[in-house]
Enzyme design. Structure first.
Site, short mmCIF file in Angstrom:
data_model
loop_
_atom_site.label_atom_id
_atom_site.label_comp_id
_atom_site.label_asym_id
_atom_site.label_seq_id
_atom_site.Cartn_x
_atom_site.Cartn_y
_atom_site.Cartn_z
N SER A 86 23.31 -39.88 38.16
CA SER A 86 23.78 -39.39 36.87
C SER A 86 22.64 -39.31 35.85
O SER A 86 21.71 -38.53 36.02
CB SER A 86 24.95 -40.24 36.38
OG SER A 86 25.82 -39.46 35.58
N LYS A 138 41.22 -38.65 13.73
CA LYS A 138 40.24 -39.68 13.36
C LYS A 138 40.32 -40.90 14.26
O LYS A 138 39.30 -41.59 14.48
CB LYS A 138 40.47 -40.09 11.88
CG LYS A 138 39.44 -41.05 11.34
CD LYS A 138 38.03 -40.46 11.39
CE LYS A 138 37.01 -41.44 10.86
NZ LYS A 138 35.63 -40.97 11.07
#
Length: 275
Positions: A86, A138
């Protein structure tokens, strides 16, 4: 007696090691080491990677640092150890060439983002939270409730965008077509042997093989050229402790560092191999 002349670093190679999860401290250390390479005029870097990957931004900044120093004429060969997956792959493709062991675990090209949903547990113990927010998203990935379909779509878009950046960089770094990279960039892991067949590494071999090749690339004698590991100086106590004490402390430190990494990166997209 203090030797009056500094050793000629132009006839030596620098070694930089990346181990464990890639995060802020890794980035700071590697970029500092790259600056030392530039200042002391090393002609080449042996980049040893033994990492499952890590945070996106830190991986990108290390990659950019490697690209900048290569543009100044410094040769970089990456050597993959037990694992370079990765984000480790992302950093690795910033090198001129890559050497991996046949059994190295690599690949895992993709993005993962995880959050915790503790809603049922909180209900059982009678705990709830009051949330006031400036906008509907949020508190995305809040641990006390299930994500809404709209939130899941936003997060998937974020992951897809990050994935696209990853694939394009790998394609550029390895001189492969984007579609070719996508054919195996589905999160799968593969061995160094398989990586060679896919065009993700240039040679199979050990770190010593990579060092010797690097010396040849910059026209240094592999038998004579010194390889200097650039690392921060350890405290005196760490240098005088016995190997066993250091080993025990290192294992504890690695465990604590990983737990810290897990907590700090919760809710972040990661370029990380997570079995």
């Amino acid at each position: 007696m203090i030797w009056p002349f500094k050793p000629n670093k132009r006839k030596q190679i620098a070694r930089i090691e990346i181990t464990g999860a890639i995060a802020t401290e890794t980035r700071k250390r590697v970029l500092k080491a790259l600056k030392i390479v530039e200042e002391e005029k090393y002609p080449a870097i042996l980049l040893r990677i033994d990492s499952p990957g890590g945070t996106v931004g830190d991986s990108q900044e290390i990659y950019d640092g490697l690209k900048r120093i290569r543009a100044k004429g410094v040769k970089v060969v990456a050597s993959y150890g037990n694992i370079s997956a990765s984000g480790g792959v992302y950093v690795g493709v910033g090198a001129d060439s890559i050497v991996a062991n046949p059994g190295t675990i690599t690949g895992s090209i993709g993005v993962i983002l995880r959050g915790n949903n503790l809603e049922r547990l909180l209900d059982k113990i009678g705990v709830s939270f009051k949330t006031f927010k400036s906008g509907p998203y949020k508190d995305i990935l809040a641990f006390d409730r299930e994500s809404t379909p709209e939130e899941k779509a936003i997060l998937q878009d974020l992951i897809d965008n990050s994935y696209g950046q990853f694939v394009e960089t790998v394609a550029e770094g390895r001189n492969l077509e984007v579609e070719t990279v996508k054919s195996f960039a589905d999160g799968r892991i593969f061995t160094g042997q398989q990586a060679l067949e896919l065009g993700m590494v240039d040679r199979l071999g050990t770190e010593e093989d990579a060092r010797r090749w690097l010396c040849e690339l910059v026209k240094l004698d592999p038998e004579k050229a010194q390889c200097n590991t650039i690392e921060e100086k350890k405290p005196l106590l760490m240098r005088v402790l016995s190997g066993r004490a250091i080993s025990k402390r290192s294992r504890l430190s690695m465990t604590l560092n990983w737990l810290e990494f897990e907590m700090v990166t919760e809710g972040q997209p990661l370029w990380l191999y997570r079995p």
